[in-house]
Design an enzyme around this catalytic site. Structure first.
Site, PDB file in Angstrom:
ATOM      1  N   GLY A  14       0.835  -1.214   0.000  1.00  0.00           N
ATOM      2  CA  GLY A  14       0.000   0.000   0.000  1.00  0.00           C
ATOM      3  C   GLY A  14       0.861   1.252   0.000  1.00  0.00           C
ATOM      4  CB  THR A  27      17.428   9.183  -5.568  1.00  0.00           C
ATOM      5  OG1 THR A  27      16.366   8.257  -5.747  1.00  0.00           O
ATOM      6  CG2 THR A  27      18.036   9.544  -6.917  1.00  0.00           C
ATOM      7  NE  ARG A  28      17.869  15.289  -5.216  1.00  0.00           N
ATOM      8  CZ  ARG A  28      17.070  16.334  -5.290  1.00  0.00           C
ATOM      9  NH1 ARG A  28      16.831  17.072  -4.227  1.00  0.00           N
ATOM     10  NH2 ARG A  28      16.506  16.665  -6.438  1.00  0.00           N
ATOM     11  NE  ARG A  75      -2.309  -4.288  -1.003  1.00  0.00           N
ATOM     12  CZ  ARG A  75      -1.785  -3.736   0.085  1.00  0.00           C
ATOM     13  NH1 ARG A  75      -0.695  -4.233   0.609  1.00  0.00           N
ATOM     14  NH2 ARG A  75      -2.353  -2.680   0.653  1.00  0.00           N
ATOM     15  CB  CYS A  76       4.063  -8.505  -6.813  1.00  0.00           C
ATOM     16  SG  CYS A  76       4.716  -9.594  -8.075  1.00  0.00           S
ATOM     17  CG  ASP A 106       3.079  -6.882   7.358  1.00  0.00           C
ATOM     18  OD1 ASP A 106       2.645  -6.314   6.330  1.00  0.00           O
ATOM     19  OD2 ASP A 106       2.338  -7.433   8.184  1.00  0.00           O
ATOM     20  N   GLY A 107       4.432  -7.118   4.289  1.00  0.00           N
ATOM     21  CA  GLY A 107       4.413  -7.967   3.092  1.00  0.00           C
ATOM     22  C   GLY A 107       5.677  -7.736   2.264  1.00  0.00           C
ATOM     23  CB  THR A 129       2.837   0.615   6.347  1.00  0.00           C
ATOM     24  OG1 THR A 129       1.480   0.336   6.752  1.00  0.00           O
ATOM     25  CG2 THR A 129       3.733   0.308   7.536  1.00  0.00           C
ATOM     26  CG  ASP A 131      -1.684  -0.463   8.189  1.00  0.00           C
ATOM     27  OD1 ASP A 131      -2.471   0.446   7.892  1.00  0.00           O
ATOM     28  OD2 ASP A 131      -1.616  -1.537   7.566  1.00  0.00           O
ATOM     29  CG  ASP A 133       1.352  -3.053  10.516  1.00  0.00           C
ATOM     30  OD1 ASP A 133       2.192  -2.370   9.895  1.00  0.00           O
ATOM     31  OD2 ASP A 133       0.617  -3.882   9.956  1.00  0.00           O
ATOM     32  NE  ARG A 175      -2.264  -5.136   5.944  1.00  0.00           N
ATOM     33  CZ  ARG A 175      -2.451  -5.337   4.636  1.00  0.00           C
ATOM     34  NH1 ARG A 175      -3.130  -6.374   4.238  1.00  0.00           N
ATOM     35  NH2 ARG A 175      -1.942  -4.524   3.745  1.00  0.00           N
ATOM     36  N   GLY A 189     -10.547  13.574  20.283  1.00  0.00           N
ATOM     37  CA  GLY A 189     -11.469  13.664  21.426  1.00  0.00           C
ATOM     38  C   GLY A 189     -12.667  12.737  21.292  1.00  0.00           C
ATOM     39  CD  GLU A 191     -17.515  11.126  22.800  1.00  0.00           C
ATOM     40  OE1 GLU A 191     -17.591  11.015  21.564  1.00  0.00           O
ATOM     41  OE2 GLU A 191     -17.214  12.184  23.375  1.00  0.00           O
ATOM     42  CG  HIS A 254      -8.123   3.454  -0.385  1.00  0.00           C
ATOM     43  ND1 HIS A 254      -9.181   2.596  -0.278  1.00  0.00           N
ATOM     44  CD2 HIS A 254      -7.011   2.685  -0.482  1.00  0.00           C
ATOM     45  CE1 HIS A 254      -8.732   1.343  -0.335  1.00  0.00           C
ATOM     46  NE2 HIS A 254      -7.424   1.369  -0.450  1.00  0.00           N
ATOM     47  CD  GLN A 256      -8.415   5.844   7.223  1.00  0.00           C
ATOM     48  OE1 GLN A 256      -8.105   5.549   8.355  1.00  0.00           O
ATOM     49  NE2 GLN A 256      -9.202   5.074   6.486  1.00  0.00           N
TER      50      GLN A 256
END
Ligand code: F6P
Length: 324
Positions: A14, A27-28, A75-76, A106-107, A129, A131, A133, A175, A189, A191, A254, A256
């Site tokens: 992603g 690159t630089r 995603r391959c 992670d993938g 990512t 996430d 995670d 995820r 804020g 709840e 998305h 996000q």
């Protein structure tokens, strides 16, 4: 001792805001160290189909402020097969690439780890990512921007929630990780947050909502992590409906993942990008570059992928305390 001359860079999985800043830094830094740089388009897919393009310093001009990834991502599935990986390796050799920087989650690192083992190929990973995670790093590139996008969205939803005295369930990404929901809730804020790491029964949620309504509040906002464990916002809404509530659901989706990266994500990506090339030159391999207590760290792929990154349960208590 090997003499690295050319490195490849790719983004995979992603997209996340800040990936372009990371590509620019890699690159630089490589060019600064007299290395050639080749961008591999569309992640591992482009490695298999040989979409490899030489990059110069100007190839990465004017990109630091943009979300997404200029070298595309995918995603391959083919890279999960030995035949796909062999083809990828042949293309790397043909392209004269002798080290790789992979930017993703992670993938991406799972694929990198297997590939590095099979072909004894030097690979360093950059955590990109939304996430957050990945174990071994306090934060990942894109997480801060996504969090800010969530806060902006919830601030807007709150206007309607408050005006119409409604209960809103806002589903956020992650995820199977609750960082975006928990910290998004704290920052906006809200709840409550329903996250996969902490079981919240609908009865408990009902208690929280009642508590919120009973006190000075006329509306409630609950952030829900998209996950089979939480059931997502729709799943929780259905269960609340059975109890006589009329929740409104907003799935942020998305939005996000997009948008201009925050200053924090740009700085993080720049620091980690430089450190990734330095690590390759230092003959490090199969590691992810992380950041812990504002210091660069090297985390073996194995740990970054396999070890659980726990949410801070205390923050969950803080959220509850502040939602009364
Ligand atoms: O890993 C990033 C992420 O946005 C997750 O939060 C989400 O579950 C997933 O990717 C969605 O993937 P896709 O864009 O391929 O549907």
């Amino acid at each position: 001792m090997y003499n690295m001359k050319c490195i490849g860079v790719l983004t995979s999985g992603g997209d996340a805001p800040g990936m372009n800043a990371a590509i620019r830094a890699v690159t630089r830094t490589a060019i600064f160290n007299n290395l050639q740089v080749k961008a591999i388009y569309r992640g591992y897919k482009g490695l298999i189909t040989n979409e490899i393009v030489p990059f110069q310093t100007e190839s990465v001009s004017n990109i630091i402020q943009h979300g997404g990834t200029i070298i595309k991502t995918a995603r391959c599935v083919e890279f999960r097969t030995p035949e796909g990986r062999k083809q990828a390796y042949d293309n790397l050799v043909k392209g004269g690439i002798d080290g790789l920087v992979v930017i993703g989650g992670d993938g991406t690192f799972t694929g990198a780890r297997i590939f590095a083992q099979e072909f004894n190929f030097p690979i360093v990973g950059i955590p990109g990512t939304i996430d957050n995670d990945l174990y071994g790093t306090d934060t990942t590139i894109g997480y801060d921007t996504a969090l800010n996008t969530i806060v902006e969205a919830v601030d807007k939803i709150r206007d309607t929630a408050s005006s119409h005295e409604r209960l809103f369930l806002v589903e956020v990404m992650g995820r199977d990780a609750g960082f975006l929901a928990l910290y998004g809730a704290l920052a906006s804020g809200a709840e409550a947050a329903i996250i996969p790491e902490i079981v919240t029964e609908v009865d408990q949620l009902e208690q929280l909502i009642q508590h919120g309504f009973r006190k000075s509040k006329n509306s409630s906002i609950v952030l829900v992590s998209e996950s089979e464990i939480t059931g997502g916002a729709m799943g929780i809404a259905n269960r609340l409906k059975e109890k006589g509530y009329n929740p409104h659901v907003t799935i942020l989706g998305h939005i996000q993942r997009g948008g201009s990266p925050t200053a924090n994500d740009r700085i993080l990506a720049s620091r980690i990008g430089v450190a990734a090339v330095d690590a390759l030159l230092d003959e490090q391999r199969s590691i992810m570059i992380g950041i812990v207590n504002n210091e660069i760290v090297h985390v073996p792929f194995n740990k970054a992928i396999k070890d659980e990154k726990p949410v801070d349960k205390y923050m969950f208590d803080v959220l509850r305390l502040l939602s009364i």
